[in-house]
Motif scaffolding. Sequence first.
Motif: not given
Lengths: 392, 457
Positions: B117-125, B89-95, B195-206
């Motif tokens: 882009s950092f601000i936008f990714v934060a909004i996305l999250l 998840v961190l790698i995807s968001l940083a990417g 469903e766990s938050l971890g799975d959610f984040l992994c699934y959406f933030y590819l």
Amino acid sequence: MKKLLQFEYGGCVIALAALTLTVAAWSYGAPLPLLNRALHDVRNDGPNDAALGEQTRNYYEVLLKSGARRNLPAEPPKGFWRWLRGPRNMAEGWISLHRSGAMRGSDRFVVNELIPDKETLNKGVVIRANRWGYRGPDWTREKPPGVIRIAFAGGSNVMGSGVAYEQGFVHQLQERLNRERPAGADIRYETLNFAIDGYFLPHNCYVIREEMLPFQPDLIVLVSTMHDRQHPVPLNLARMVANGQDLYFDCLKQLAARFDMRPTDSIGRLRRGWASVVDEMVQGLFDDLAEFSRDAKVPVAVFVLRLDPRSLHPSLPWIAGQAEQRGLPALRGFDAYESRQPHEVYLNAADFHPTTKAHEWIADELFDKMMANPIIHELLTPQTNEVTYGGQ
Amino acid sequence: MESAATDRRPAQRAAALRDAAAAAAPAKSAAPARLLAVAAVAAQLLALIYIYARLELGGRAFLMLMACCVAGFVVHALLPAAARKAAFVLISLAGGVLILPHVDPWAYEGLNSYVSSFIFVAILLALGLVFYGCLRLPAPFALRIGMVLALAAWLAYQRSQNALLSDVYWRIIGAIFMFRLIVYAYEVRFARKPESLGDFLCYFYLLPNFYFTLFPVVDYATFKKCRAADDLLPTAQRGVAWIVRGTIQLCIHQILYHEIVIGADDVRSFGSLCRFIFPTYLLYVKISGQFHIIAGMLHLFGYRLPETNRRYLLAESFTDFWRRINIYWKDFMVKCFYYPAYFRLRKRNEMLALCVATIWVFLATTLLHGYQTFWLQGRFLITSGDLIFWPILGVLVMITVVRQARRGRPKPRPPAVTWTIRVASIVAVYVTISVLWSLWSAESPRTWFETVTYWRN
């Protein structure tokens, strides 16, 4: 062994190694006659000929295309959202010149023209038409003494779509000529910009014939791009035939007669007909320009301008060659965009008109190419302001 | 864990025990063999970056995506197994922060572009967390989905006005949420536990989604199941293979695009007509190539996803074509549209259920393609080509489905006859799809008709 050669194991490593070696060999200039063209195509991220005319855009090509040109805010965002959007993603009034109210229909061959003495906001810049209906200051018909006039004909790139008039390359060329004074302190230069958004080669040839001479230009420069040999021109001509308009040029009338084109034909049929003779159209119009240049005793040069930093379209050297064959000096503007990135030269993701910086590069290249051309150099640095012109 | 393992069949029991052992034991990331394997995969990815850079495939944004994949893969592979999900998840968001300035270089230059882009990714999250929160509420599902729909409607309105965000950012939001949210909500509806938050984040933030806005509809259940616990490196090697496969397809596309494909205006003979019709369908190789690259990139992070497209040019029937091309879309349609309609109608009449469910799938496909255009292009667009292509394809698939349902077991034939019938079927399907595809891609049906009847013009 069999498993090792399967693509998901050793097979892909072999394929990857082969691809890497091929690309490396090609990069270092190894002669790969069959692959050269293929690798050139792979590198060419630009549109193909069919796409330039937007003839073949399947569903996926549409999706992958940027919607930035269409997707401008109904109201400009403010504050934080304005900042987040970025300055080049939200210029007010980012619509066509027609929709901004700057243009009107015309009975003449050109079909559309700028409304004289009107000021409009378009793509964030002011478009002000002078009293003659062209962008720029109010020129006098009478050329002042000690002035060399260069008149430009072209489309939206030459008009300076999306940039202030002073930032367009036509004005920038004037500034550089007057700064460097190649003819000495007594001679001043003036550029007249007859370019209009949406004009292509037939329109520009018409403007040269019908509009420029009263302003006593010493040199006429027709700016030609790859679009002059692509689908926008057949479509424009097809519409003219469909609307029953006079085609003005004998060469166009002969081509239309050859295909028995009539106003009752479908636009598709008319467009296909013009598309099949677009090369002859360019040649015929250049013949007409050469004749005009001889009769009016005003040199006409063709500045062939590259607009795509990703590749040099083969139409451009072809157009330059056709001009030279007819005695028209050809200035090859192929280098200004070399090694540039699209975001450096285009206004935004979906508007491919030049930025202010790109206009500077074009102006510099045009200046250099003019000075390097013996005919034009002699014209711009006269002792007595007498001219000789190409083909004679 | 042990009781769960003993309940399953032997192969699955072994896999479950392996997974449990891998999760429990600390990763032997320091082992030289493992390091060598990671280095081998990374070297192949660097070779790919070299190829992309020299051939200018994809531009700077794609190079940045590849760089993030290489760096992310190495970090991810060397981490203990328990930390990999969070790392992904961190790698995807940083990417995303690193890639977006190159996707939209027109917004800003320099440091401002990364801040933006950092601000936008934060909004996305934040947006994703709001969706997750809505679906996680201890409330009836209808209320939860109503809240999600209300938020989606508000976003759609903003998108239609092109308000707040630039076109590029809206495309990213659409690409991430427009289909996967439907799939996720479907899973939540029938899930036995939250469903766990971890799975959610992994699934959406590819990670690849920050570059590829046209994205395969990855299924949530499949995504969770396919996560490789202990065979990360063989999965990563498979990913490299798929990326190479996709790269070759992109090269083929470029050659076809520039050398073979012609426009309608250039059709003047039967030969040029064939050149107009048949290669147009082949241009889909770009989409399938991109999808292979996307799936390959996800493989690098341990997601052993199934193939997205499987030799669709060798389809022997229209149902075979439907099953081979964009498999993820087919699975999405089957899960969310076909099965609900089929099982509801099956009790009345089996054949009726087959037909209605098939037609319903193609109607939904037509509408969802317009929906996809809305999010990616800012306008809901269903063309006359769409209204012809999808229904005709739907009818062809339906006829094939009904025939296959009625035919039963095929009669045995000599191999030569079987082979001949197969080849003839492949050619017939290819010709039919090519004709339909050229009609779908044409400026209008009228233009297409005028083109194919070139002799009249």
